[in-house]
Design a protein around this motif. Structure first.
Motif, mmCIF file in Angstrom:
data_model
loop_
_atom_site.group_PDB
_atom_site.id
_atom_site.type_symbol
_atom_site.label_atom_id
_atom_site.label_comp_id
_atom_site.label_asym_id
_atom_site.label_seq_id
_atom_site.Cartn_x
_atom_site.Cartn_y
_atom_site.Cartn_z
ATOM 1 N N SER A 134 3.404 0.885 3.082
ATOM 2 C CA SER A 134 3.581 -0.577 3.946
ATOM 3 C C SER A 134 3.474 -1.848 3.152
ATOM 4 O O SER A 134 3.030 -1.723 1.749
ATOM 5 N N GLY A 135 3.711 -2.871 3.416
ATOM 6 C CA GLY A 135 3.739 -4.202 2.775
ATOM 7 C C GLY A 135 4.913 -4.498 1.951
ATOM 8 O O GLY A 135 5.034 -5.692 1.358
ATOM 9 N N ASN B 163 8.303 4.890 7.453
ATOM 10 C CA ASN B 163 8.025 4.358 6.008
ATOM 11 C C ASN B 163 7.162 5.418 5.327
ATOM 12 O O ASN B 163 6.265 5.060 4.663
ATOM 13 N N THR B 164 7.639 6.462 5.337
ATOM 14 C CA THR B 164 6.842 7.755 4.768
ATOM 15 C C THR B 164 7.640 8.520 3.957
ATOM 16 O O THR B 164 9.005 9.048 4.316
ATOM 17 N N GLN C 144 0.645 -1.248 -0.062
ATOM 18 C CA GLN C 144 0.107 0.024 -0.075
ATOM 19 C C GLN C 144 0.898 1.205 0.108
ATOM 20 O O GLN C 144 1.744 1.257 0.766
#
Length: 120
Positions: free
Chosen positions: A25-26, A77-78, A3
């Motif tokens: 994510s993922g 994670n951004t 995502q």
């Protein structure tokens, strides 16, 4: 489940600022080159900004250089896109992209996009 979720878009006056965020994510975020693209009505999708895995190397389209800043926080994670001195021609849907090339294949993930409208 991979995502990429963009947020932070909206309506802003010319000369104003917005900060876009893309939460990933993922997948292993720190292994990927992250980019922002945009697509305006009637125009092709264009690369806006890119940041390397560790964040020390960035690149920008000439049209946004000096006004936009891409950054990433691998711990969160951004990836971010700080947009200053916005112009009406910046109006577009902005997309977050993650890319990784290996010997075997290329991994390429896209977010759903967030609308940025610059208008008085």
């Amino acid at each position: 489940q991979v995502q990429l979720v963009e947020s932070g878009g909206g309506l802003v006056q010319p000369g104003g600022s917005l900060r876009l965020s893309c939460a990933a994510s993922g997948f292993t975020f720190s292994s990927y080159r992250m980019t922002w693209y945009r697509q305006a009505p009637g125009k092709e999708r264009e690369l806006v900004a890119a940041v390397a895995k560790v964040g020390s190397s960035t690149s920008y389209a000439d049209s946004v250089k000096g006004r936009f800043t891409i950054s990433r926080d691998n711990a969160k994670n951004t990836v971010y896109l700080q947009m200053n001195s916005l112009k009406p021609e910046d109006t577009a849907v902005y997309y977050c992209n993650a890319n990784l090339r290996t010997i075997a294949r290329e991994y390429d993930y896209w977010g759903q996009g967030t609308q940025v409208t610059v208008s008085s």
